[in-house]
Design an enzyme around this catalytic site. Structure first.
Site, PDB file in Angstrom:
ATOM      1  N   GLU A   1      20.828  32.488  75.066  1.00  0.00           N
ATOM      2  CA  GLU A   1      21.556  31.824  76.414  1.00  0.00           C
ATOM      3  C   GLU A   1      23.326  32.085  76.272  1.00  0.00           C
ATOM      4  OE1 GLU A   1      22.690  28.843  73.175  1.00  0.00           O
ATOM      5  OE2 GLU A   1      20.460  29.992  73.738  1.00  0.00           O
TER       6      GLU A   1
ATOM      7  N   CYS B   1      16.730  29.358  67.615  1.00  0.00           N
ATOM      8  CA  CYS B   1      17.605  28.358  66.128  1.00  0.00           C
ATOM      9  C   CYS B   1      16.146  28.159  65.383  1.00  0.00           C
ATOM     10  CB  CYS B   1      18.822  28.041  66.583  1.00  0.00           C
ATOM     11  SG  CYS B   1      19.598  28.526  65.254  1.00  0.00           S
TER      12      CYS B   1
ATOM     13  N   GLY C   1      22.681  28.814  58.717  1.00  0.00           N
ATOM     14  CA  GLY C   1      21.943  29.136  58.100  1.00  0.00           C
ATOM     15  C   GLY C   1      20.885  29.246  56.853  1.00  0.00           C
ATOM     16  N   PHE C   2      19.927  28.872  58.264  1.00  0.00           N
ATOM     17  CA  PHE C   2      18.240  29.136  57.377  1.00  0.00           C
ATOM     18  C   PHE C   2      17.942  30.062  58.280  1.00  0.00           C
ATOM     19  CE2 PHE C   2      19.443  24.539  56.497  1.00  0.00           C
ATOM     20  CZ  PHE C   2      19.635  24.243  54.982  1.00  0.00           C
TER      21      PHE C   2
ATOM     22  N   GLY D   1      21.085  21.771  60.331  1.00  0.00           N
ATOM     23  CA  GLY D   1      20.936  20.981  59.098  1.00  0.00           C
ATOM     24  C   GLY D   1      19.921  21.991  58.971  1.00  0.00           C
TER      25      GLY D   1
ATOM     26  N   HIS E   1      20.674  33.526  69.688  1.00  0.00           N
ATOM     27  CA  HIS E   1      20.539  32.616  70.901  1.00  0.00           C
ATOM     28  C   HIS E   1      20.827  33.519  72.164  1.00  0.00           C
ATOM     29  CE1 HIS E   1      22.003  28.651  69.080  1.00  0.00           C
ATOM     30  NE2 HIS E   1      21.930  29.252  68.095  1.00  0.00           N
TER      31      HIS E   1
ATOM     32  N   GLY F   1      19.328  23.694  66.584  1.00  0.00           N
ATOM     33  CA  GLY F   1      20.661  22.029  66.347  1.00  0.00           C
ATOM     34  C   GLY F   1      20.776  22.733  64.729  1.00  0.00           C
TER      35      GLY F   1
END
Length: 373
Positions: free
Chosen positions: A340, A252, A296-297, A226, A338, A224
């Site tokens: 998948e 992730c 990005g985190f 943020g 990822h 996801g």
């Protein structure tokens, strides 16, 4: 075709041409190094609120296929590339990228010196940017950027998660997998379905009671967008599920929230990892994997190594950041990348097998306990 402007938060301005209707969009600018897979990038919920720069020179040359979207709509805030191809060629049924963007209301800017732009982002770090094909002054664009919130501290899972719980697969399946949808990709759900599971997809704010009531054999915490740190309630709920010894697998953002649930810490990266050829080493097997990444985190290595209940299982070979963990006394593991996606290599698909093996062992132990063995 109109003129377009790209302005970065720290001042640089790039001029190009627009591929779409007149509009202005703002978001965090990032770059993806993949040579293919642009449709998957555009529709990946993890890219919500981001303006994506393609490092590959030509985008759109194989068009858009209805079977390759990772969600129900385009999720990126905008797109920047060197050459935007309106003519496409493909054996399977497809449409042009321009037709697709026009229908989705997405602004693409082409004719930009993307090598110069990406070098600047690499050297100066992730930042906000604004793109426009409207008649706006540089002063107006600066004001838009000044008012735009930073990605750090931004909760975005609620913007892309399902509003209602839904089920997929065989209702008579012996394996029930609950998915906490923080922005789940369709390919993740497809992997679970291909393993024969009944999949229950739950909204991001689902309570422990709702999850438990469904009686899952395993929990998958999805990818996801943020910052993971605002997802405090989700981390608390996941911790409670883990405490019940339910097998859990995080991908992730899901990896980051599982880590937070165990007291680990996360940080905003100077530049994230986004592409389909990132090298990761499995510290348990000693083997390396070519992986697809988009984040990005990341989880701090120091906090993972301090926690005696956590084992770092994977590291990114470019910068030695944490790429995977497992809990030593619980059937729980997670990865930053990822498995998948399979953009050619299938190096990481084994992680789904690992998840289902944990579920199988958990069910066997529960059955043995019932029999008093």
């Amino acid at each position: 075709m109109n003129k377009a402007i790209v302005m970065l938060e720290d001042g640089p301005v790039f001029y190009g041409k627009s591929e779409g209707a007149a509009m202005t969009r703002v978001g965090e600018i990032c770059f993806n190094t993949g040579m293919t897979g642009y449709q998957e990038v555009f529709t990946d919920p993890s890219y919500y609120q981001q303006i994506v720069v393609a490092t590959n020179t030509h985008i759109g040359n194989y068009g858009i296929s209805k079977d390759e979207s990772q969600s129900g709509s385009v999720k990126i805030a905008g797109f920047i590339c060197k050459n935007f191809n309106e003519i496409h060629s493909r054996e399977r049924e497809s449409e042009s990228l321009k037709t697709y963007f026009d229908r989705e209301g997405i602004l693409a800017v082409s004719g930009i010196d993307t090598r110069k732009l990406v070098r600047h982002i690499r050297e100066q770090g992730a930042m906000n940017a604004v793109i426009t094909s409207e008649d706006k002054t540089l002063e107006e664009l600066q004001a838009i950027l000044k008012a735009a919130p930073a990605m750090k501290g931004m909760e975005l899972a609620s913007k892309v998660s399902t509003r209602e719980m839904y089920e997929l697969g065989d209702k008579n399946s012996e394996v029930r997998v609950a998915v906490l949808d923080l922005g789940v990709k369709k390919s993740i759900l497809n992997h679970l379905l291909n393993k024969g599971a009944l999949v229950g997809v739950f909204p991001h704010d689902t309570s422990l009671e709702k999850i438990t009531e469904w009686k899952p054999d395993g929990l998958l915490v999805s990818n996801g967008p943020g910052d993971p740190e605002p997802l405090v309630e989700q981390a608390e709920m996941i911790k409670a599920v883990i405490d019940q010894n339910v097998p859990a697998f995080g991908i992730c953002l899901g990896h980051q929230v599982i880590s937070l649930s165990q007291g680990l810490e996360t940080f905003k990266m100077f530049n994230g990892h986004r592409g389909i050829n990132h090298p990761v080493k499995n510290l348990i097997t000693g083997k390396c994997e070519v992986t697809s990444q988009n984040h990005g985190f990341a989880v701090t290595k120091e906090s993972a190594e301090r926690n005696k209940e956590v084992e770092v299982t994977h590291v990114h070979l470019n910068d030695n950041t944490v790429a995977g963990i497992r809990l030593k006394n619980k059937p729980v593991f997670s990865v930053q990348y990822h498995p998948e996606a399979s953009p050619g290599p299938n190096d990481s698909v084994y992680l789904f097998e690992q998840f289902f093996d944990l579920i199988s062992k958990s069910k066997e132990q529960a059955a043995a306990t019932e029999k008093g063995e």
